[in-house]
Design a protein around this motif. Structure first.
Motif, PDB file in Angstrom:
ATOM      1  N   VAL A 241       0.933  -1.433   0.425  1.00 24.17           N
ATOM      2  CA  VAL A 241       0.369  -0.097  -0.301  1.00 24.17           C
ATOM      3  C   VAL A 241       1.322   1.314   0.371  1.00 24.17           C
ATOM      4  N   ARG A 242       0.685   1.953  -0.917  1.00 16.33           N
ATOM      5  CA  ARG A 242       1.455   2.940  -1.241  1.00 16.33           C
ATOM      6  C   ARG A 242       1.031   4.675  -0.422  1.00 16.33           C
ATOM      7  N   TYR A 243       1.579   5.082  -0.312  1.00 13.18           N
ATOM      8  CA  TYR A 243       1.252   6.930   0.210  1.00 13.18           C
ATOM      9  C   TYR A 243       2.010   7.779  -0.483  1.00 13.18           C
ATOM     10  N   SER A 244       1.156   8.546  -0.485  1.00 10.91           N
ATOM     11  CA  SER A 244       2.264   9.924  -0.589  1.00 10.91           C
ATOM     12  C   SER A 244       3.482  10.676  -0.886  1.00 10.91           C
ATOM     13  N   ASP A 245       3.734  11.841  -0.487  1.00  7.92           N
ATOM     14  CA  ASP A 245       5.058  12.528  -0.116  1.00  7.92           C
ATOM     15  C   ASP A 245       3.630  13.279   0.667  1.00  7.92           C
ATOM     16  N   SER A 246       2.733  13.648   0.820  1.00 10.39           N
ATOM     17  CA  SER A 246       1.595  14.262   1.310  1.00 10.39           C
ATOM     18  C   SER A 246       0.617  13.671   3.052  1.00 10.39           C
ATOM     19  N   HIS A 247       1.112  12.097   2.638  1.00  5.49           N
ATOM     20  CA  HIS A 247       1.070  11.104   3.458  1.00  5.49           C
ATOM     21  C   HIS A 247       1.501  11.267   4.888  1.00  5.49           C
ATOM     22  N   LEU A 248       1.449  11.860   6.064  1.00  4.48           N
ATOM     23  CA  LEU A 248       1.954  11.086   7.125  1.00  4.48           C
ATOM     24  C   LEU A 248       1.578   9.043   7.542  1.00  4.48           C
ATOM     25  N   ILE A 249       2.141   8.883   7.577  1.00  5.22           N
ATOM     26  CA  ILE A 249       1.947   7.449   8.889  1.00  5.22           C
ATOM     27  C   ILE A 249       2.285   7.803   9.973  1.00  5.22           C
ATOM     28  N   CYS A 250       1.257   7.166  11.258  1.00  2.15           N
ATOM     29  CA  CYS A 250       0.994   7.269  12.281  1.00  2.15           C
ATOM     30  C   CYS A 250       1.077   6.005  13.095  1.00  2.15           C
ATOM     31  N   PRO A 251       1.157   6.550  14.409  1.00  4.98           N
ATOM     32  CA  PRO A 251       0.826   5.370  15.012  1.00  4.98           C
ATOM     33  C   PRO A 251      -0.893   5.410  15.135  1.00  4.98           C
ATOM     34  N   GLY A 252      -2.392   4.786  15.767  1.00  3.61           N
ATOM     35  CA  GLY A 252      -3.438   5.423  15.895  1.00  3.61           C
ATOM     36  C   GLY A 252      -3.383   6.142  17.239  1.00  3.61           C
ATOM     37  N   PHE A 253      -4.542   6.819  16.673  1.00  2.00           N
ATOM     38  CA  PHE A 253      -4.761   8.162  17.876  1.00  2.00           C
ATOM     39  C   PHE A 253      -5.244   6.935  18.992  1.00  2.00           C
ATOM     40  N   VAL A 254      -5.357   8.034  20.349  1.00  2.00           N
ATOM     41  CA  VAL A 254      -5.223   6.905  21.804  1.00  2.00           C
ATOM     42  C   VAL A 254      -5.836   8.072  22.701  1.00  2.00           C
ATOM     43  N   ASP A 255      -7.072   7.837  22.441  1.00  4.87           N
ATOM     44  CA  ASP A 255      -7.991   8.787  23.510  1.00  4.87           C
ATOM     45  C   ASP A 255      -7.932   8.365  24.211  1.00  4.87           C
ATOM     46  N   ALA A 256      -7.597   9.282  26.093  1.00  4.56           N
ATOM     47  CA  ALA A 256      -7.412   8.342  26.854  1.00  4.56           C
ATOM     48  C   ALA A 256      -8.418   9.344  28.134  1.00  4.56           C
ATOM     49  N   HIS A 257      -9.948   9.793  28.115  1.00  4.22           N
ATOM     50  CA  HIS A 257     -10.859  10.066  28.648  1.00  4.22           C
ATOM     51  C   HIS A 257     -11.892  10.079  27.978  1.00  4.22           C
ATOM     52  N   VAL A 258     -12.931   9.014  27.741  1.00  8.63           N
ATOM     53  CA  VAL A 258     -14.682   9.751  27.338  1.00  8.63           C
ATOM     54  C   VAL A 258     -15.522   9.356  27.809  1.00  8.63           C
ATOM     55  N   HIS A 259     -16.569   9.220  27.205  1.00  4.83           N
ATOM     56  CA  HIS A 259     -17.927   8.563  27.870  1.00  4.83           C
ATOM     57  C   HIS A 259     -18.198   8.843  26.678  1.00  4.83           C
TER      58      HIS A 259
ATOM     59  N   LEU B 123      -2.684   2.025  13.139  1.00  2.00           N
ATOM     60  CA  LEU B 123      -1.575   3.027  12.312  1.00  2.00           C
ATOM     61  C   LEU B 123      -3.470   4.246  11.709  1.00  2.00           C
ATOM     62  N   THR B 124      -2.836   5.620  12.280  1.00  2.00           N
ATOM     63  CA  THR B 124      -3.623   6.288  11.195  1.00  2.00           C
ATOM     64  C   THR B 124      -2.455   7.144  10.569  1.00  2.00           C
ATOM     65  N   VAL B 125      -3.047   6.682   9.143  1.00  2.00           N
ATOM     66  CA  VAL B 125      -2.507   7.458   7.764  1.00  2.00           C
ATOM     67  C   VAL B 125      -2.859   9.448   8.021  1.00  2.00           C
ATOM     68  N   LEU B 126      -2.201  10.255   7.932  1.00  2.00           N
ATOM     69  CA  LEU B 126      -2.458  11.708   7.258  1.00  2.00           C
ATOM     70  C   LEU B 126      -2.893  12.021   6.041  1.00  2.00           C
ATOM     71  N   ASP B 127      -3.939  12.203   5.740  1.00  2.00           N
ATOM     72  CA  ASP B 127      -3.908  12.993   4.301  1.00  2.00           C
ATOM     73  C   ASP B 127      -3.370  15.296   5.032  1.00  2.00           C
ATOM     74  N   LEU B 128      -2.397  15.163   4.472  1.00  2.00           N
ATOM     75  CA  LEU B 128      -1.478  16.839   5.332  1.00  2.00           C
ATOM     76  C   LEU B 128      -2.001  17.869   4.134  1.00  2.00           C
ATOM     77  N   ALA B 129      -3.094  17.427   3.468  1.00  2.00           N
ATOM     78  CA  ALA B 129      -3.660  18.307   2.062  1.00  2.00           C
ATOM     79  C   ALA B 129      -5.145  17.929   2.093  1.00  2.00           C
ATOM     80  N   SER B 130      -5.597  17.852   2.548  1.00  2.00           N
ATOM     81  CA  SER B 130      -6.939  16.912   2.614  1.00  2.00           C
ATOM     82  C   SER B 130      -7.723  17.699   2.025  1.00  2.00           C
TER      83      SER B 130
END
Length: 434
Positions: free
Chosen positions: A61-79, A383-390
């Motif tokens: 799976v190829r992502y372009s230079d305008s993407h960023l492969i990150c760890p998945g977001f962790v939400d530490a306090h919700v209801h 993982l969460t992949v961000l599009d930096l030009a969304s």
């Protein structure tokens, strides 16, 4: 042969805590990066060419230079039970509970409704790139089952617990010291450590739990010390005054938990805005974690969290939406609010610190840093992949950026679910339900 998936593109890497060292020394972006996923875990990281050559049969799976492969977001306090009442108009904390929260939590007495809200909540947050969360449920044990069931269906790692309240709540939302103990124990035995589930012993906060209930939950935690314990602490000044009236013998708000055995390394306190010096020292000494909930703190008018001062004490800090007191399901919006609060305190955060808080920082606050929150071999493949030009607005700002950090900051400040290019949960690509 087990299947392998190779993701290539700019890759976010951590080597340490950006609040304990200059961020430039511990956080970097590998613009020629690759990560290999296998059996639900991260099998390897390296350069694009090296991993393609080493694993020619892997699905690529190829992502372009305008993407960023990150760890998945962790939400530490919700209801999660407050999903349907998010963004309800302007109330202080106690009014919010009485006018919105408690009536909605009463609706989750219906198991079918609880299951529907749990599924809705997880799908909404996955669409925003959140792969792990720590949630309060309601007093109804089936509300805990509903969330853990929905998470297991999606393969998600979840921290959750039955919310315990035996006073200052409507009759249909009160349990007792004994039933809180018994229900929570049964849920721990059913869920804790099963699949990707972690149980958190969950008194809502001191105003809604008698000392007897807090003591019972302290005893339960001693019996199950590998569980987390989550609750609220020093969110608003009128809440603190209420605690002082209810507990005149206590040294401070934290002491209402401390005297009942509800402080320790695996304690997680939400908000913690108006702490006294003794409380800060005791939290630091105990190893407990705090969770910053910036959109909630501004939306309900609670105050400004002291990120710089508390991290200087080496206190673990996570980041959270606090939905539905928080006004967004998005961890990007939450990062933006954390930046804005930092500005108001004269201590703005860099994009590298913000995204670390939303991933590795939150994972550490939940004692999951050896499983999630960073792209490391052996960690679970969330993982969460961000599009930096969304969007056009973000794209035109990114085009002017001098480096990728400027591009990331623009996405943090202006991004929403459109910036989430892809989400991988346990090595599987998540697709939004039709």
């Amino acid at each position: 042969m087990t299947s392998k998936t190779l993701l290539t593109g700019p890759l976010l890497r951590y080597a340490g805590d950006p609040f304990r060292a200059p961020w430039q020394e511990v956080i970097g972006i590998d613009t020629d990066g690759a990560v290999l996923l296998q059996d639900g875990h991260i099998a390897s990281l390296g350069t694009r060419a090296a991993l393609i050559a080493a694993h020619p049969q892997a699905k690529h799976v190829r992502y372009s230079d305008s993407h960023l492969i990150c760890p998945g977001f962790v939400d530490a306090h919700v209801h999660y039970p407050q999903t349907a009442i998010i963004a309800s108009w302007g109330k202080r904390l106690i009014d919010w509970l009485n006018d919105y929260t408690f009536p909605e939590e009463m609706r989750l007495s219906d198991p079918t409704y609880a299951a529907r809200i749990a599924a809705r909540y997880l799908d909404l947050t996955l669409a925003h790139g959140t792969t792990t969360l720590a949630s309060y449920c309601t007093i109804h044990p089936h509300s805990v089952d509903a969330l853990f069931d929905a998470a297991a269906t999606r393969g998600q790692r979840i921290v959750a617990g039955k919310t315990c309240m035996d006073r200052n709540a409507p009759e249909g939302l009160r349990d007792t010291a004994q039933s809180a103990y018994d229900d929570s124990k049964a849920l721990i035995d059913r869920w804790h450590g099963r699949g990707r589930a972690t149980y958190a012993i969950t008194p809502r906060f001191s105003p809604t739990s008698t000392p007897e209930q807090l003591a019972a939950l302290g005893a339960l935690w001693r019996a199950y010390p590998d569980c987390l314990m989550q609750t609220h602490l020093s969110e608003q000044t009128d809440e603190i005054a209420w605690v002082e009236d209810l507990h005149p013998q206590a040294r401070d708000y934290l002491d209402t938990y401390e005297t009942q055995g509800l402080i320790g390394e695996r304690a997680v306190f939400g908000h913690a805005i108006h702490l006294k010096p003794r409380e800060i020292d005791r939290i630091a000494e105990s190893g407990a974690a705090l969770v910053h909930c910036p959109t909630s703190n501004t939306f309900i008018g609670s105050g400004l969290f002291d990120m710089a001062g508390l991290t200087r004490q080496a206190i673990p800090v996570g980041l959270a939406t606090d939905t539905g007191g928080g006004s967004s399901f998005s961890m990007l919006r939450t990062m933006a609010a954390a930046y804005e609060i930092g500005q108001l305190r004269g201590t703005p955060l860099h994009a590298a610190q913000l995204i670390w808080l939303a991933t590795a920082g939150s994972a550490r606050s939940l004692h999951l840093q050896d499983r999630i929150g960073s792209l490391q071999p052996g960690n679970e493949a969330d993982l969460t992949v961000l599009d930096l030009a969304s969007t056009p607005a973000i794209a035109q700002r990114a085009a002017m950026a001098e480096d990728i950090w400027e591009s990331l900051f623009a996405t943090i400040m202006m991004g929403d679910d459109r910036a989430i290019a892809d989400v991988w949960v346990g090595g599987q690509q998540w697709r939004k339900p039709n």
